[in-house]
Scaffold this active site. Structure first.
Site, PDB file in Angstrom:
ATOM      1  CG  ASP A   6       0.627  -1.217   7.975  1.00 29.69           C
ATOM      2  OD1 ASP A   6       1.533  -2.025   8.215  1.00 29.69           O
ATOM      3  OD2 ASP A   6       0.806   0.014   7.928  1.00 29.69           O
ATOM      4  CG  HIS A  37      -0.376   0.102   2.527  1.00 31.10           C
ATOM      5  ND1 HIS A  37       0.369  -0.902   3.106  1.00 31.10           N
ATOM      6  CD2 HIS A  37      -0.399   1.103   3.453  1.00 31.10           C
ATOM      7  CE1 HIS A  37       0.764  -0.547   4.311  1.00 31.10           C
ATOM      8  NE2 HIS A  37       0.315   0.681   4.550  1.00 31.10           N
ATOM      9  CG  HIS A  46       3.993  -1.399  11.717  1.00 27.06           C
ATOM     10  ND1 HIS A  46       4.837  -0.313  11.840  1.00 27.06           N
ATOM     11  CD2 HIS A  46       3.238  -1.160  10.617  1.00 27.06           C
ATOM     12  CE1 HIS A  46       4.598   0.549  10.867  1.00 27.06           C
ATOM     13  NE2 HIS A  46       3.629   0.045  10.103  1.00 27.06           N
ATOM     14  CG  HIS A  95      -0.064   4.500   4.683  1.00 21.89           C
ATOM     15  ND1 HIS A  95      -0.757   3.828   5.656  1.00 21.89           N
ATOM     16  CD2 HIS A  95      -0.957   5.367   4.125  1.00 21.89           C
ATOM     17  CE1 HIS A  95      -2.017   4.255   5.680  1.00 21.89           C
ATOM     18  NE2 HIS A  95      -2.160   5.184   4.766  1.00 21.89           N
ATOM     19  CG  ASP A 115       5.001   3.279   7.415  1.00 21.15           C
ATOM     20  OD1 ASP A 115       4.074   3.588   6.644  1.00 21.15           O
ATOM     21  OD2 ASP A 115       4.832   2.505   8.385  1.00 21.15           O
ATOM     22  CG  HIS A 116       4.210   0.245   4.235  1.00 20.07           C
ATOM     23  ND1 HIS A 116       4.057  -1.089   4.518  1.00 20.07           N
ATOM     24  CD2 HIS A 116       3.805   0.888   5.352  1.00 20.07           C
ATOM     25  CE1 HIS A 116       3.573  -1.239   5.744  1.00 20.07           C
ATOM     26  NE2 HIS A 116       3.414  -0.039   6.268  1.00 20.07           N
ATOM     27  CG  HIS A 124      -3.975   0.245   6.860  1.00 15.59           C
ATOM     28  ND1 HIS A 124      -3.991   0.802   8.118  1.00 15.59           N
ATOM     29  CD2 HIS A 124      -2.795   0.618   6.296  1.00 15.59           C
ATOM     30  CE1 HIS A 124      -2.870   1.478   8.306  1.00 15.59           C
ATOM     31  NE2 HIS A 124      -2.132   1.378   7.216  1.00 15.59           N
TER      32      HIS A 124
END
Length: 260
Positions: free
Chosen positions: A132, A52, A170, A54, A56-57, A108
């Site tokens: 996530d 996805h 995570h 975001h 941090d990915h 998410h």
């Protein structure tokens, strides 16, 4: 094939799968740890999987491009900072001689996908890279999707074989288990798993990957039809009796959003 969790940021894992010569990585939010891991093992970067959009990915994608010798497979319905091969449910991705089935798991984010490999080329169990959507003992927040979407996505994952290795991104496990113990304080399997995870983290070791069979025993978001979980959700919501698992899930997710 060897599976490794590369630590990034405060609590992210960038998963790396390699055969000793070539590697793929999953959700590289930071290029630095990936490049360090590749160099330390003399590996070539053969491909990237992205679940996805975001930051941090995907934050390391641009920096990794000059080192990449293969495709980036990512969600067809989310914007990426680099060109990708778009994927959605029913597609299959080939990397390192492995076949990854793409699953749509919105909730998410609206276009979140997961990658499932049922025969990872060795004697190990199947692999699920779920971003996530599913965490050990928990699930992702609903930033773009609805409770019904996330519940359906979790049911899709719950239908996979029980020995599937759950590779989420995570290290949220201990926080999730504190919440899960409040939901099911009498769950003996949950208590045992919490102690095991505490010992792992005390030695600075990851609690992941989990297994799907374990999550079905300890994760309240996969247990919305269990009597104890239903009672806890009703108590939180001060609601009348309901056996609707989507409503139970909705109450649990609202509770977890503000749980400390």
């Amino acid at each position: 094939m060897k599976l490794e969790a590369i630590a990034a940021f405060a609590d992210n894992y960038i998963w790396m799968l390699h055969d000793g010569a070539e590697a793929l990585v999953v959700d590289p939010g930071d290029a630095g740890p990936v490049l360090d891991a590749l160099a330390a093992r003399s590996l070539r970067l053969a491909g990237i999987l992205v679940t996805h959009h975001h930051a941090d990915h995907i934050g390391g994608l641009i920096e990794l491009l000059p080192h990449l010798r293969g495709p980036i497979f990512g969600p067809a319905h989310e914007r990426m900072p680099v060109p990708i091969t778009p994927c959605q449910s029913g597609d299959h991705c080939q990397l390192l001689g492995q076949n990854f089935q793409v699953l749509d798991v919105p909730g998410h984010t609206a276009g979140h996908i997961a990658f499932y490999c049922d025969q990872p080329g060795d004697a190990n169990a199947p692999l699920l890279f779920c971003g996530d959507t599913l965490f050990s003992g928990g699930c992702g927040r609903l930033f773009e999707g609805t409770p019904a979407q996330m519940f359906a996505s979790l049911q899709t994952l719950a239908a996979l074989p029980g020995n599937t290795r759950v590779c989420c991104t995570h290290e949220y496990t201990l926080a999730n288990l504190r919440f899960a113990r409040e939901i099911e304080p009498a769950n003996a399997e949950l208590a045992t798993y919490q102690q095991w995870c505490l010992e792992r983290r005390q030695r600075d070791l990851p609690t992941l990957p989990s297994s799907l069979s374990l999550e079905l025993q300890i994760n309240p978001f996969l247990r919305c039809s269990e009597p104890a979980v239903i009672v806890a959700a009703q108590s939180f919501a001060a609601a009348g009796q309901t056996n609707n698992p989507v409503e139970v899930f909705t109450h649990l997710r609202q509770w977890k959003n503000n749980y400390r």
